[in-house]
Design a protein around this motif. Structure first.
Motif, PDB file in Angstrom:
ATOM      1  N   GLU A   1      -5.612  -6.666 -29.891  1.00  0.00           N
ATOM      2  CA  GLU A   1      -4.606  -5.741 -29.365  1.00  0.00           C
ATOM      3  C   GLU A   1      -3.719  -6.422 -28.337  1.00  0.00           C
TER       4      GLU A   1
ATOM      5  N   MET B   1      -1.177  -8.532 -30.228  1.00  0.00           N
ATOM      6  CA  MET B   1      -0.208  -7.731 -30.977  1.00  0.00           C
ATOM      7  C   MET B   1       0.761  -7.004 -30.058  1.00  0.00           C
ATOM      8  N   GLN B   2       0.262  -6.486 -28.947  1.00  0.00           N
ATOM      9  CA  GLN B   2       1.154  -5.812 -28.011  1.00  0.00           C
ATOM     10  C   GLN B   2       2.145  -6.795 -27.389  1.00  0.00           C
TER      11      GLN B   2
ATOM     12  N   HIS C   1      -3.202 -14.589 -30.786  1.00  0.00           N
ATOM     13  CA  HIS C   1      -2.461 -14.520 -32.044  1.00  0.00           C
ATOM     14  C   HIS C   1      -3.283 -15.116 -33.185  1.00  0.00           C
TER      15      HIS C   1
ATOM     16  N   ALA D   1      -5.972 -12.735 -34.169  1.00  0.00           N
ATOM     17  CA  ALA D   1      -5.426 -11.643 -34.978  1.00  0.00           C
ATOM     18  C   ALA D   1      -5.198 -12.077 -36.421  1.00  0.00           C
TER      19      ALA D   1
ATOM     20  N   TRP E   1      -8.949 -10.685 -38.279  1.00  0.00           N
ATOM     21  CA  TRP E   1      -8.636  -9.279 -38.550  1.00  0.00           C
ATOM     22  C   TRP E   1      -9.691  -8.660 -39.471  1.00  0.00           C
TER      23      TRP E   1
ATOM     24  N   LEU F   1       0.068  -0.947 -34.650  1.00  0.00           N
ATOM     25  CA  LEU F   1       0.760  -2.057 -33.997  1.00  0.00           C
ATOM     26  C   LEU F   1       1.244  -3.072 -35.033  1.00  0.00           C
ATOM     27  N   ARG F   2       0.377  -3.392 -35.987  1.00  0.00           N
ATOM     28  CA  ARG F   2       0.767  -4.318 -37.046  1.00  0.00           C
ATOM     29  C   ARG F   2       1.946  -3.755 -37.841  1.00  0.00           C
TER      30      ARG F   2
ATOM     31  N   TYR G   1       5.219  -3.933 -35.897  1.00  0.00           N
ATOM     32  CA  TYR G   1       5.772  -5.285 -35.843  1.00  0.00           C
ATOM     33  C   TYR G   1       6.398  -5.669 -37.179  1.00  0.00           C
TER      34      TYR G   1
END
Length: 200
Positions: A61, A64-65, A104, A107, A111, A125-126, A129
């Motif tokens: 998270e 991604m944020q 990153h 992620a 995942w 979030l994904r 983006y």
């Protein structure tokens, strides 16, 4: 609601966990390894996180944020030109790889280790983006700047940018800005055309 607590101590623990997950892999990283790296007792770790899955969730998270915030900020400053917006988004993505590299990478590669509840929480979030990227790709396609299938173009672009974590050397001769420019030149052929014009 966010799973990421704003406390500086928790953020530091998340950064340490991200590094370990990159170095060892999520499955091979034990709670004992995490607590030793963090300088706390194994039992104390659970004052900050409910379990190892919660740590993975927080790491992903965080990355991604950060990527989403950076991308939105870059696009807000980029104006309306499809070419400038595509370049700005590529630069922001590469900057994310440098400033939050470990989160990153986790992620990207871990995942699949998320449980269903964590994945369901983070997928927005994904999707947000990827939606930013799709909008900018669509703008570039409509302007005739690039050509191809809209979904494949987005996937190829993100795939190429994500792979730079495997080979890019920040101490090397090219900056993230230069890399973004190279990518845009390959997509549009504009830099090549300009170079050819200059040599005539």
């Amino acid at each position: 609601m966010t799973l990421v607590n704003a406390s500086p101590r928790r953020k530091e623990l998340v950064r340490i966990a991200a590094r370990l997950f990159v170095e060892e892999g999520f499955d091979r990283t034990t709670v004992r390894m995490l607590s030793q790296a963090m300088g706390i007792k194994s039992g104390s770790l659970f004052h900050h996180f409910s379990d190892k899955q919660a740590i993975l969730r927080a790491v992903i998270e965080t990355g991604m944020q950060h990527a989403l915030t950076l991308a939105r900020g870059s696009l807000a400053e980029a104006g309306c030109s499809p070419e400038v917006r595509l370049d700005a988004l590529a630069r922001a993505h590469l900057e994310t790889l440098l400033t939050e590299r470990n989160a990153h990478v986790v992620a990207l590669y871990e995942w699949r280790r998320l449980d269903d509840a964590s994945r369901d929480h983070l997928i927005h979030l994904r999707d947000a983006y990827e939606s930013l990227w799709q909008k900018v790709v669509d703008e570039a396609l409509e302007a005739g700047l690039i050509h191809g299938d809209r979904l494949l173009v987005r996937r190829f672009l993100l795939g190429a940018l994500n792979w730079t974590v495997r080979w890019y050397d920040p101490a090397g001769p090219r900056s993230p800005q230069a890399l973004a420019g190279e990518l845009l030149a390959m997509l549009t052929g504009r830099a090549l055309a300009a170079a050819q014009t200059e040599t005539r």
